[in-house]
Scaffold this motif. Structure first.
Motif, PDB file in Angstrom:
ATOM      1  N   THR A   1       8.703 -14.646   1.281  1.00 59.85           N
ATOM      2  CA  THR A   1      10.158 -14.750   1.162  1.00 59.85           C
ATOM      3  C   THR A   1      10.745 -13.546   0.435  1.00 59.85           C
ATOM      4  OG1 THR A   1       9.989 -17.166   1.110  1.00 59.85           O
ATOM      5  CG2 THR A   1      12.038 -16.187   0.307  1.00 59.85           C
ATOM      6  N   ALA A   2      10.146 -13.186  -0.700  1.00 60.18           N
ATOM      7  CA  ALA A   2      10.707 -12.103  -1.515  1.00 60.18           C
ATOM      8  C   ALA A   2      10.664 -10.765  -0.790  1.00 60.18           C
ATOM      9  CB  ALA A   2       9.947 -12.014  -2.838  1.00 60.18           C
ATOM     10  N   PHE A   3       9.603 -10.528  -0.015  1.00 65.31           N
ATOM     11  CA  PHE A   3       9.446  -9.235   0.652  1.00 65.31           C
ATOM     12  C   PHE A   3       9.765  -9.301   2.144  1.00 65.31           C
ATOM     13  CE2 PHE A   3       6.864  -8.835  -3.182  1.00 65.31           C
ATOM     14  CZ  PHE A   3       7.298  -7.605  -3.661  1.00 65.31           C
ATOM     15  N   SER A   4      10.572 -10.290   2.512  1.00 67.45           N
ATOM     16  CA  SER A   4      11.115 -10.387   3.882  1.00 67.45           C
ATOM     17  C   SER A   4      10.035 -10.324   4.952  1.00 67.45           C
ATOM     18  CB  SER A   4      12.142  -9.261   4.109  1.00 67.45           C
ATOM     19  OG  SER A   4      13.155  -9.305   3.124  1.00 67.45           O
ATOM     20  N   GLY A   5       8.971 -11.071   4.739  1.00 66.17           N
ATOM     21  CA  GLY A   5       7.933 -11.167   5.756  1.00 66.17           C
ATOM     22  C   GLY A   5       6.970  -9.999   5.807  1.00 66.17           C
ATOM     23  N   LEU A   6       6.981  -9.135   4.804  1.00 66.31           N
ATOM     24  CA  LEU A   6       6.065  -7.991   4.778  1.00 66.31           C
ATOM     25  C   LEU A   6       4.617  -8.480   4.829  1.00 66.31           C
ATOM     26  CD1 LEU A   6       5.761  -4.859   4.301  1.00 66.31           C
ATOM     27  CD2 LEU A   6       5.588  -5.421   1.854  1.00 66.31           C
ATOM     28  N   ARG A   7       3.850  -7.954   5.795  1.00 64.21           N
ATOM     29  CA  ARG A   7       2.461  -8.365   5.943  1.00 64.21           C
ATOM     30  C   ARG A   7       1.551  -7.484   5.087  1.00 64.21           C
ATOM     31  NH1 ARG A   7       0.747  -7.201  10.844  1.00 64.21           N
ATOM     32  NH2 ARG A   7       2.594  -5.999  11.433  1.00 64.21           N
ATOM     33  N   ALA A   8       0.384  -8.021   4.731  1.00 66.76           N
ATOM     34  CA  ALA A   8      -0.541  -7.308   3.852  1.00 66.76           C
ATOM     35  C   ALA A   8      -0.935  -5.958   4.440  1.00 66.76           C
ATOM     36  CB  ALA A   8      -1.781  -8.166   3.593  1.00 66.76           C
ATOM     37  N   GLU A   9      -1.208  -5.924   5.743  1.00 62.43           N
ATOM     38  CA  GLU A   9      -1.621  -4.653   6.354  1.00 62.43           C
ATOM     39  C   GLU A   9      -0.491  -3.627   6.341  1.00 62.43           C
ATOM     40  OE1 GLU A   9      -1.122  -7.694   9.801  1.00 62.43           O
ATOM     41  OE2 GLU A   9      -1.796  -7.647   7.694  1.00 62.43           O
ATOM     42  N   GLU A  10       0.760  -4.095   6.445  1.00 62.16           N
ATOM     43  CA  GLU A  10       1.896  -3.172   6.374  1.00 62.16           C
ATOM     44  C   GLU A  10       2.042  -2.601   4.968  1.00 62.16           C
ATOM     45  OE1 GLU A  10       4.873  -5.141   9.736  1.00 62.16           O
ATOM     46  OE2 GLU A  10       4.928  -5.882   7.673  1.00 62.16           O
ATOM     47  N   LEU A  11       1.908  -3.470   3.962  1.00 60.73           N
ATOM     48  CA  LEU A  11       1.992  -2.997   2.578  1.00 60.73           C
ATOM     49  C   LEU A  11       0.858  -2.024   2.272  1.00 60.73           C
ATOM     50  CD1 LEU A  11       3.117  -2.993  -0.269  1.00 60.73           C
ATOM     51  CD2 LEU A  11       1.901  -5.143  -0.710  1.00 60.73           C
ATOM     52  N   ALA A  12      -0.332  -2.314   2.770  1.00 64.03           N
ATOM     53  CA  ALA A  12      -1.473  -1.426   2.539  1.00 64.03           C
ATOM     54  C   ALA A  12      -1.204  -0.037   3.118  1.00 64.03           C
ATOM     55  CB  ALA A  12      -2.736  -2.028   3.145  1.00 64.03           C
ATOM     56  N   GLU A  13      -0.630   0.017   4.310  1.00 66.65           N
ATOM     57  CA  GLU A  13      -0.316   1.310   4.921  1.00 66.65           C
ATOM     58  C   GLU A  13       0.758   2.048   4.127  1.00 66.65           C
ATOM     59  OE1 GLU A  13       0.760   0.547   8.940  1.00 66.65           O
ATOM     60  OE2 GLU A  13      -1.253  -0.115   9.545  1.00 66.65           O
ATOM     61  N   GLU A  14       1.772   1.324   3.677  1.00 64.09           N
ATOM     62  CA  GLU A  14       2.833   1.947   2.889  1.00 64.09           C
ATOM     63  C   GLU A  14       2.267   2.559   1.607  1.00 64.09           C
ATOM     64  OE1 GLU A  14       6.041  -0.716   2.094  1.00 64.09           O
ATOM     65  OE2 GLU A  14       6.425  -1.175   4.212  1.00 64.09           O
ATOM     66  N   VAL A  15       1.386   1.831   0.941  1.00 61.78           N
ATOM     67  CA  VAL A  15       0.822   2.311  -0.321  1.00 61.78           C
ATOM     68  C   VAL A  15      -0.073   3.524  -0.088  1.00 61.78           C
ATOM     69  CG1 VAL A  15      -0.787   1.709  -2.175  1.00 61.78           C
ATOM     70  CG2 VAL A  15       1.025   0.122  -1.533  1.00 61.78           C
ATOM     71  N   GLY A  16      -0.851   3.506   0.993  1.00 62.91           N
ATOM     72  CA  GLY A  16      -1.682   4.663   1.309  1.00 62.91           C
ATOM     73  C   GLY A  16      -0.852   5.915   1.521  1.00 62.91           C
ATOM     74  N   ARG A  17       0.268   5.783   2.228  1.00 66.33           N
ATOM     75  CA  ARG A  17       1.152   6.940   2.435  1.00 66.33           C
ATOM     76  C   ARG A  17       1.825   7.351   1.129  1.00 66.33           C
ATOM     77  NH1 ARG A  17       2.468   3.921   7.182  1.00 66.33           N
ATOM     78  NH2 ARG A  17       4.360   3.113   6.161  1.00 66.33           N
ATOM     79  N   TYR A  18       2.183   6.365   0.317  1.00 66.90           N
ATOM     80  CA  TYR A  18       2.869   6.639  -0.954  1.00 66.90           C
ATOM     81  C   TYR A  18       1.993   7.476  -1.879  1.00 66.90           C
ATOM     82  CZ  TYR A  18       5.404   5.556  -5.316  1.00 66.90           C
ATOM     83  OH  TYR A  18       6.103   5.625  -6.494  1.00 66.90           O
ATOM     84  N   LEU A  19       0.700   7.184  -1.899  1.00 68.11           N
ATOM     85  CA  LEU A  19      -0.213   7.943  -2.751  1.00 68.11           C
ATOM     86  C   LEU A  19      -0.157   9.430  -2.421  1.00 68.11           C
ATOM     87  CD1 LEU A  19      -2.505   8.093  -4.861  1.00 68.11           C
ATOM     88  CD2 LEU A  19      -4.116   7.580  -3.012  1.00 68.11           C
ATOM     89  N   GLN A  20      -0.024   9.762  -1.152  1.00 69.57           N
ATOM     90  CA  GLN A  20      -0.004  11.167  -0.742  1.00 69.57           C
ATOM     91  C   GLN A  20       1.259  11.882  -1.214  1.00 69.57           C
ATOM     92  OE1 GLN A  20      -2.854  12.177   0.527  1.00 69.57           O
ATOM     93  NE2 GLN A  20      -3.462  10.009   0.406  1.00 69.57           N
ATOM     94  N   THR A  21       2.313  11.141  -1.523  1.00 60.36           N
ATOM     95  CA  THR A  21       3.573  11.764  -1.945  1.00 60.36           C
ATOM     96  C   THR A  21       3.643  11.987  -3.449  1.00 60.36           C
ATOM     97  OG1 THR A  21       4.778   9.676  -2.315  1.00 60.36           O
ATOM     98  CG2 THR A  21       4.711  10.538  -0.049  1.00 60.36           C
ATOM     99  N   LEU A  22       2.732  11.390  -4.201  1.00 65.13           N
ATOM    100  CA  LEU A  22       2.803  11.493  -5.659  1.00 65.13           C
ATOM    101  C   LEU A  22       2.280  12.851  -6.111  1.00 65.13           C
ATOM    102  CD1 LEU A  22       1.541   7.935  -6.681  1.00 65.13           C
ATOM    103  CD2 LEU A  22       3.896   8.747  -6.514  1.00 65.13           C
ATOM    104  N   PRO A  23       3.058  13.591  -6.899  1.00 65.35           N
ATOM    105  CA  PRO A  23       2.608  14.913  -7.351  1.00 65.35           C
ATOM    106  C   PRO A  23       1.411  14.803  -8.287  1.00 65.35           C
ATOM    107  CG  PRO A  23       4.619  14.268  -8.486  1.00 65.35           C
ATOM    108  CD  PRO A  23       4.386  13.240  -7.424  1.00 65.35           C
ATOM    109  N   ARG A  24       0.572  15.820  -8.260  1.00 67.44           N
ATOM    110  CA  ARG A  24      -0.612  15.810  -9.121  1.00 67.44           C
ATOM    111  C   ARG A  24      -0.249  16.074 -10.575  1.00 67.44           C
ATOM    112  NH1 ARG A  24      -5.494  15.690  -6.632  1.00 67.44           N
ATOM    113  NH2 ARG A  24      -5.439  15.779  -4.350  1.00 67.44           N
ATOM    114  N   HIS A  25       0.803  16.797 -10.803  1.00 72.20           N
ATOM    115  CA  HIS A  25       1.241  17.081 -12.168  1.00 72.20           C
ATOM    116  C   HIS A  25       2.752  16.887 -12.232  1.00 72.20           C
ATOM    117  CE1 HIS A  25      -2.731  18.703 -12.994  1.00 72.20           C
ATOM    118  NE2 HIS A  25      -2.616  19.446 -11.906  1.00 72.20           N
ATOM    119  N   LEU A  26       3.179  16.094 -13.193  1.00 68.66           N
ATOM    120  CA  LEU A  26       4.600  15.791 -13.293  1.00 68.66           C
ATOM    121  C   LEU A  26       5.028  15.869 -14.746  1.00 68.66           C
ATOM    122  CD1 LEU A  26       6.969  14.932 -11.451  1.00 68.66           C
ATOM    123  CD2 LEU A  26       6.495  12.577 -12.098  1.00 68.66           C
TER     124      LEU A  26
END
Length: 504
Positions: A246-271
């Motif tokens: 309900t809170a995440f509007s039907g977001l499935r586990a595999e969709e969240l896993a893919e989003e997080v994998g892509r998100y990791l690539q966007t995080l800078p190594r030094h901030l």
């Protein structure tokens, strides 16, 4: 044993305790008790007082700056803070900057850290405090979320220039680990059953924690309002899976896993910290400095030596074959020369391998109990030493211990379990319930409460509490305890007719 001989033993103990042939340890320890901590330390008294104030501030900042329940935990955490990291590494693995011991020799949790490696800012301290906070108001949550939330909060930092705490900074160590392990399967972390998650250990456990941290970090930064809604729902005891849907509007586990994998690539190594303020959802938490009452006392030399003996015996982070048992024996001998009735020294002596095949020194413990009528630890030793063949005497000792420390969850838990194993379900239930209220984040305590509910034919409640107990075993409990709780949970789910009871 006749009273004359017993009195003679007590007299010998008193005489030995005052002998002047044993030198006191060169380092003086002090104990400081606040609202939520009992600190033992070799720091100077003024520094010890300040350390407790800082720990109280850290707890308050975590409480006010994070998702929270109605109140702070009631159970006080025992903390040993050593001034030097070298002293910590005398008995612990050199790879450890701090460690959390979920059960000491009297069944209580203890955290050990050094001032050189962070003190009140130590990551382990903040991680365990986060677990304690969330154990009070998150009755059911997926393992990845419960662990990820604690990892998310362990990065809290104090900014002295602005006199506030920052919550939500990225964890450089966990980011580095995840970058070195691109094979991390976030979908598996999200869907791993609790009964499998609680059996993870070592490298697998750290990998699970790190992936869980990134999942929570991503949700906090990219889906913050939905995350807040999810936490509100599980706090209201909604089913965790339905609440997530309900809170995440039907977001499935595999969709969240893919989003997080892509998100990791966007995080800078030094901030830069200033950039982090803009890039991430950091919470600024300003609290009034804690000014509660503090009680301080000098710790007797025998107690310091007994504590050393316990720590050498535990040898955290080392294989048992490499445990510092010789050092533990020497510290026990010194402690007992200083005070032959010291309960912790007696407990360590009984725990050493050479004592495994010999009966407990019952008369020495009886004499110690006579000499220390206000020390609950001696009553706990007496309850153990009298053995299962004297259940009434064992119970009497546990009742005396509970009367001395009515807010001690470990003591109440021992009394409740004794009553359960001897058919006193109605006596056990209120005691177990109080212990669970005091320590809602301790698996063994919840297990006892769940078992009492099951034996009282309150099966649905028992299942809910035991499920929570199983979830809490993942991080620190032994594999044996985890398996025992899973067996009991299966029995409760099957109807509570045949819930197995372990021996005391």
């Amino acid at each position: 044993m006749n009273n004359a001989l017993r009195s003679g033993l007590i007299a010998v103990i008193c005489a030995c305790a005052h002998a002047g042939t044993v030198p006191a340890p060169s380092t003086q320890f002090v104990e400081v008790e606040g609202s939520h901590f009992v600190l033992l330390t070799d720091l100077p008294r003024a520094a010890a007082l300040e350390s407790v104030r800082r720990m109280e501030n850290v707890l308050a900042a975590l409480f006010h700056g994070s998702w929270q329940g109605d109140a702070l935990p009631r159970e006080k955490l025992r903390v040993l803070e050593l001034a030097s990291a070298r002293d910590l590494h005398q008995f612990a693995s050199p790879t450890m900057s701090a460690f959390y011991q979920p059960v000491d020799l009297f069944g209580e949790p203890m955290l050990v850290m050094s001032t050189e490696q962070g003190g009140s800012e130590n990551v382990v301290l903040k991680h365990e405090l986060a677990h304690a906070l969330h154990g009070t108001f998150l009755p059911r949550s997926p393992r990845w979320f419960f662990e990820g939330l604690a990892c998310y909060l362990e990065t809290m930092q104090f900014d002295p220039a602005r006199d506030l705490y920052l919550i939500g900074a990225p964890s450089e160590d966990r980011l580095q680990y995840l970058r070195y392990h691109p094979e991390t399967n976030y979908g598996r972390v999200l869907t791993l059953p609790t009964r499998e998650a609680v059996l993870l250990s070592g490298q697998e456990s750290y990998a699970f924690q790190s992936a869980s941290w990134l999942l929570v970090f991503y949700l906090a930064n990219e889906r913050g309002k939905q995350l807040d809604d999810y936490i509100r729902r599980i706090t209201r005891r909604e089913d965790a899976q339905a609440a997530f849907h309900t809170a995440f509007s039907g977001l499935r586990a595999e969709e969240l896993a893919e989003e997080v994998g892509r998100y990791l690539q966007t995080l800078p190594r030094h901030l830069d910290p200033a950039e982090a303020q803009v890039s991430y959802r950091l919470r600024n938490v300003r609290i009034a400095p804690w000014e509660g009452p503090l009680q301080a006392r000098e710790v007797p030399a025998a107690e310091v030596e007994a504590l050393h003996a316990e720590l050498f015996f535990l040898s955290p982070g080392l294989p048992r074959a490499q445990a510092h048992l010789a050092e533990s024996r020497r510290a026990v001998e010194t402690a007992l020369r200083l005070d032959p009735s010291h309960p912790l020294a007696l407990a360590v002596e009984m725990a050493l391998p050479e004592s495994a095949s010999t009966p407990p020194p019952l008369e020495r413990i009886r004499a110690a109990a006579a000499r220390r009528p206000r020390d609950y630890r001696v009553q706990m030793l007496l309850a153990f030493a009298v053995g299962g063949r004297r259940p009434e005497e064992r119970r009497a000792a546990l009742v005396r211990a509970a009367a001395l420390v009515p807010e001690n969850a470990a003591v109440l838990n021992a009394l409740a379990w004794h009553d359960l194993t001897h058919g006193r379900v109605q006596a056990a239930l209120p005691v177990a319930e109080k212990a669970a209220e005091l320590a809602p984040g301790r698996a063994a305590v919840l297990d006892t409460y769940a078992t009492a509910l099951a034996k009282a034919s309150r099966c649905a409640e028992a299942v809910r509490v035991e499920e929570r107990a199983v979830e809490l075993t993942a991080e620190h409990a032994s594999g044996e305890l985890r398996r025992r709780l899973l067996v009991r949970l299966d029995a409760m789910r099957a109807g509570c007719d045949e819930v197995p009871l372990d021996e005391e």
